[in-house]
Design an enzyme around this catalytic site. Structure first.
Site: not given
Length: 531
Positions: A195, A165, A324-326, A266-268
């Protein structure tokens, strides 16, 4: 201090401790003499000569205490001096898009719309952005937007890690090193699901770099966060590991380390170091009702970083295994409904048509209990485990299917880049309670799906919910489609009643219902009313 390696006699703290203990000994001796028990204070050796018990015992205790104190770090200066040069400040420039009505009034969000981080902060901030993380006016025209974050070198030739991000959508990326120099960087690859991003600085082969830790931190371990909070440059904060395995709802692979070292905007992308100077995690998010640090920050574990960065460096993207499963967690109510001893494993809400799981014979209501012999604790662990395999690998799943243990083998597919869930109910006429039929033990009124516009042909549609019922407490609402009750498919209210009666006759305290809501299927255990 003496040159002898274990001689602490010249330490000021040692002398002070000795003086204090000698005074205590004298006071105790005087008190004993007054009481007529002076001999007990000294005791007698076999040769009837006095033995200084206080001095002998105290000497050993002080030695042990001073040695222990000498082994502990007085501060973190030596560690910081070693690792701080590997940390970089990351600045990005990106073209600003024209705001539209589809932006959902989140124009000043620092995260991409619909991204895992935006969804996380939507739970804790306003308009999708936590207070204190707004970046100034956005939208209403075109321009250049700048943002700042942190990162760290992982190799001498300029490869560095930061957050997705931080650099997502960037036209230009610049990094500043600890010695004040600025370099241009290019984005090698990103992985929105964790991320993480890999960037590269060219022109040097002698950058100081940090090592990713091999071990897993323990709760209570010291942690040092180094980064670029509020654009101030290299800043160090300290704290401890507060928790591990945190799920903050940002995605299916959540496994964050929670730390209480102050982390701010800002630490991201910056590193969280352990006391050996290795990176235990990458700081990625904070919980902040006020906008500043409140002692709750989240870091991506080094083990995850290693796996993701290796693929980004190799091919610029991450490929994950897919069955391929929920799936959903096995709660205690669901475990009781299925006759399980423990609320563990991953419950299959629905296998995707023609997916690897469906082809291997996995069905709705199955519980996946292990992968290649390794037990699966919960649904998140299954997602992380399968995602850790490359597509094309063959795995063996232990599955509980209708009370029977089975071992199913399957070849993993590749996780699609985007998975869109389409609702089967279009929000049209859902019927009325007069057309439906009551199911008093659940507190629901239902109608055949075929009789309700847009509901499809399978199952029964919920047309009314008693607000005081257990079903209401479990989240049932009008428009939900009930597909199965107690493992049996239902097409009309009579099927539902029969399944409820059967569960009651089997002395079940709750009944397991498979329901389709908002375009996805899930199982819900609903307690049966007594009357």
């Amino acid at each position: 201090m003496s040159d002898r390696p274990n001689d602490f006699s010249e330490l000021p703290s040692y002398k002070a401790s000795r003086r204090s203990l000698f005074s205590a000994r004298k006071f105790a001796l005087m008190a004993s003499v007054v009481a007529g028990l002076g001999v007990a204070a000294y005791g007698l050796s076999p040769s009837n000569s006095p033995v200084d018990i206080f001095t002998t015992t105290a000497h050993a205790q002080v030695d042990k205490q001073v040695k222990s104190q000498a082994a502990q770090p007085v501060g973190f200066a030596d560690i910081v001096e070693r690792v701080k040069p590997s940390v970089i400040s990351v600045k990005v420039n990106m073209k600003e898009k024209v705001a539209s009505k589809d932006d959902d009034n989140n124009g000043d969000s620092p995260f991409q719309p619909g991204s895992p981080m935006e969804r996380f902060f939507k739970r804790f901030g306003q308009d999708g952005v936590p207070p204190g993380m707004r970046g100034g006016p956005r939208g209403g025209g075109r321009g250049v937007v700048s943002g700042q974050g942190s990162g760290f070198f992982i190799s001498a030739d300029g490869f560095a890690v930061t957050n997705n991000h931080v650099v997502d959508g960037a036209d230009k990326v610049e990094v500043s090193t600890d010695d004040g120099k600025t370099y241009s960087a290019k984005v090698i690859g990103t992985d929105p699901r964790t991320d993480l991003a890999l960037i590269k600085v060219e022109g040097r082969t002698d950058f100081p770099f940090a090592k990713l830790a091999d071990g897993k931190p323990r709760i209570g371990d010291w942690v040092l966060a180094v980064g670029n909070p509020f654009g101030l440059g290299g800043t160090v904060t300290a704290g401890i590991v507060s928790a591990s395995g945190r799920d903050i709802g940002s995605g299916p692979y959540d496994d964050f380390i929670q730390i209480d070292a102050p982390v701010n905007k800002g630490n991201s992308g910056g590193p969280a170091f352990d006391t050996s100077g290795e990176v235990m995690g990458v700081n990625t998010a904070i919980y902040s009702p006020s906008g500043g640090s409140v002692g709750i920050a989240f870091s991506i574990p080094a083990s995850t970083v290693k796996t993701v960065i290796a693929q980004l460096k190799d091919k610029g993207s991450v490929s994950r295994g897919w069955i391929g499963v929920q799936i959903q967690p096995v709660t205690q109510d669901i475990a009781d409904s299925l006759g399980l001893k423990k609320a563990e494993g991953a419950l299959v809400a629905e296998p995707q048509a023609d997916g690897p799981a469906a082809k291997a014979g996995i069905k709705s209501g199955d519980v996946i209990t292990s992968v290649n012999g390794t037990p699966v604790k919960d649904a998140r662990e299954l997602a992380r485990t399968i995602g850790g395999f490359a597509p094309g690998n063959t795995v063996k799943l232990n599955v509980l299917q209708k009370g029977e243990d089975k071992v199913l083998s399957m070849t993993l597919g590749q996780l699609p880049n985007t998975v869109e869930a389409k609702a089967d109910i279009d929000g049209g006429d859902k019927g009325s309670s007069s057309r439906g039929s009551d199911v008093p033990r659940l507190g629901l009124t239902v109608s055949p799906a075929s009789s309700v516009a847009g509901a499809g042909k399978d199952g029964v549609v919920v047309t009314g919910v008693d607000p005081k019922s257990a079903a209401a407490e479990r989240g049932f609402k009008e428009g939900d489609v009930i597909l199965e009750v107690a493992g049996k498919s239902v097409t009309n209210p009579g099927d539902v009643r029969e399944a409820i009666v059967a569960a009651h006759n089997d002395n079940k305290n709750s009944v397991l219902i498979r329901v389709r809501s908002n375009g996805s299927s899930k199982f819900v255990a609903v307690p049966l009313a007594k009357s």
